[in-house]
Design a protein around this motif. Structure first.
Motif, PDB file in Angstrom:
ATOM      1  N   GLY A  33       2.034   4.630   2.896  1.00 29.08           N
ATOM      2  CA  GLY A  33       1.387   3.362   2.601  1.00 29.08           C
ATOM      3  C   GLY A  33       1.434   2.473   3.828  1.00 29.08           C
ATOM      4  O   GLY A  33       2.445   2.421   4.530  1.00 29.08           O
ATOM      5  N   THR A 135      -2.399   1.139  -4.972  1.00 30.51           N
ATOM      6  CA  THR A 135      -3.649   0.408  -5.229  1.00 30.51           C
ATOM      7  C   THR A 135      -3.464  -0.621  -6.342  1.00 30.51           C
ATOM      8  O   THR A 135      -3.963  -1.740  -6.245  1.00 30.51           O
ATOM      9  CB  THR A 135      -4.765   1.400  -5.592  1.00 30.51           C
ATOM     10  OG1 THR A 135      -4.887   2.355  -4.535  1.00 30.51           O
ATOM     11  CG2 THR A 135      -6.089   0.700  -5.777  1.00 30.51           C
ATOM     12  N   PHE A 138      -1.640  -3.483  -4.925  1.00 31.26           N
ATOM     13  CA  PHE A 138      -2.470  -4.222  -3.971  1.00 31.26           C
ATOM     14  C   PHE A 138      -3.347  -5.252  -4.676  1.00 31.26           C
ATOM     15  O   PHE A 138      -3.522  -6.369  -4.195  1.00 31.26           O
ATOM     16  CB  PHE A 138      -3.346  -3.246  -3.174  1.00 31.26           C
ATOM     17  CG  PHE A 138      -4.133  -3.890  -2.081  1.00 31.26           C
ATOM     18  CD1 PHE A 138      -3.555  -4.097  -0.833  1.00 31.26           C
ATOM     19  CD2 PHE A 138      -5.442  -4.299  -2.274  1.00 31.26           C
ATOM     20  CE1 PHE A 138      -4.267  -4.700   0.185  1.00 31.26           C
ATOM     21  CE2 PHE A 138      -6.160  -4.894  -1.257  1.00 31.26           C
ATOM     22  CZ  PHE A 138      -5.577  -5.092  -0.026  1.00 31.26           C
ATOM     23  N   ARG A 147       1.729  -5.740   0.304  1.00 31.70           N
ATOM     24  CA  ARG A 147       0.578  -5.061  -0.294  1.00 31.70           C
ATOM     25  C   ARG A 147       0.194  -3.891   0.612  1.00 31.70           C
ATOM     26  O   ARG A 147      -0.349  -4.076   1.684  1.00 31.70           O
ATOM     27  CB  ARG A 147      -0.577  -6.027  -0.467  1.00 31.70           C
ATOM     28  CG  ARG A 147      -0.245  -7.143  -1.427  1.00 31.70           C
ATOM     29  CD  ARG A 147      -1.425  -8.076  -1.616  1.00 31.70           C
ATOM     30  NE  ARG A 147      -1.073  -9.219  -2.403  1.00 31.70           N
ATOM     31  CZ  ARG A 147      -1.108  -9.254  -3.735  1.00 31.70           C
ATOM     32  NH1 ARG A 147      -1.476  -8.210  -4.402  1.00 31.70           N
ATOM     33  NH2 ARG A 147      -0.767 -10.353  -4.372  1.00 31.70           N
ATOM     34  N   TYR A 148       0.495  -2.671   0.133  1.00 33.84           N
ATOM     35  CA  TYR A 148       0.223  -1.471   0.905  1.00 33.84           C
ATOM     36  C   TYR A 148      -1.145  -0.908   0.575  1.00 33.84           C
ATOM     37  O   TYR A 148      -1.663  -1.087  -0.529  1.00 33.84           O
ATOM     38  CB  TYR A 148       1.273  -0.390   0.616  1.00 33.84           C
ATOM     39  CG  TYR A 148       2.657  -0.735   1.092  1.00 33.84           C
ATOM     40  CD1 TYR A 148       2.988  -0.622   2.429  1.00 33.84           C
ATOM     41  CD2 TYR A 148       3.633  -1.165   0.208  1.00 33.84           C
ATOM     42  CE1 TYR A 148       4.260  -0.935   2.877  1.00 33.84           C
ATOM     43  CE2 TYR A 148       4.905  -1.481   0.639  1.00 33.84           C
ATOM     44  CZ  TYR A 148       5.208  -1.354   1.978  1.00 33.84           C
ATOM     45  OH  TYR A 148       6.459  -1.667   2.406  1.00 33.84           O
ATOM     46  N   GLU A 149      -1.713  -0.201   1.534  1.00 37.29           N
ATOM     47  CA  GLU A 149      -2.933   0.575   1.358  1.00 37.29           C
ATOM     48  C   GLU A 149      -2.577   2.031   1.607  1.00 37.29           C
ATOM     49  O   GLU A 149      -1.592   2.317   2.279  1.00 37.29           O
ATOM     50  CB  GLU A 149      -4.001   0.132   2.356  1.00 37.29           C
ATOM     51  CG  GLU A 149      -4.412  -1.308   2.210  1.00 37.29           C
ATOM     52  CD  GLU A 149      -5.403  -1.728   3.296  1.00 37.29           C
ATOM     53  OE1 GLU A 149      -5.984  -0.839   3.955  1.00 37.29           O
ATOM     54  OE2 GLU A 149      -5.582  -2.930   3.473  1.00 37.29           O
TER      55      GLU A 149
END
Length: 183
Positions: A33, A135, A138, A147-149
């Motif tokens: 992430g 997700t 996020f 907030r990870y992608e």
């Protein structure tokens, strides 16, 4: 004398081995992430989350990682993704070894193909579970953390799972046909 290896066996073992290699490469990867670059008055920091550590890299390129060792405080998706990915890597190694051994019979090739398919399901489940949780966090307005992608480690695991699945299918297909005569 060792029997000739057909194209299905060679293709299955090659794709299974590459898929297994990608999955194993994704396990220690620190960027499953990616947190966005957080600009402060002093520097920009990029935060990443892997299966085993959280890392931060500042603008000068210095990376600092914190290992994720406490099982009690970790989110469930991280624990589950770890377990699925490690299990998938183990099954993939067994599948490649069993399906690609010299002189193996149809049943051994079929077992190797089935193990590679199970490894593929485990790898894709781990990647999917991690991606879905990241997700969801996020887009959650109540989430107060980073907030990870989805990151490159996640893509390595998913790609490895897909290739292992194709390789397992090729091994299973090569195990079909008329029975072999004993020599």
């Amino acid at each position: 004398m060792v029997p000739a290896v057909g194209w299905g066996v060679a293709l299955g073992v090659a794709l299974g081995a590459v898929g297994w290699g990608l999955l194993v490469a994704s396990l220690p990867h620190s960027a499953w992430g990616l947190g966005g670059g957080q600009a402060t008055a002093v520097a920009t920091v990029t935060v990443t989350r892997g299966l085993w550590s959280d890392c931060a890299t500042d603008a000068s390129g210095v990376t600092s990682c914190v290992p994720l060792i406490s099982l009690i405080t970790l989110p469930g998706y991280l624990q589950g993704s770890r377990a699925l990915a490690v299990t998938a890597a183990t099954l993939g190694a067994l599948g490649v070894a069993l399906g690609g051994a010299a002189g193996t019979r149809r049943r051994a090739r079929a077992a190797g193909g089935a193990l590679l398919l199970l490894a593929a399901l485990g790898a894709l489940a781990a990647a999917g579970w991690f991606a879905a949780a990241v997700t969801r966090e996020f887009f959650d307005p109540q989430h107060g953390g980073v907030r990870y992608e989805p990151g490159p480690g996640l893509l390595l695991a998913a790609g490895g799972g897909a290739l292992a699945g194709v390789g397992g299918g090729a091994l299973l297909a090569s195990a079909r046909g008329r029975p072999e005569r004993p020599r």
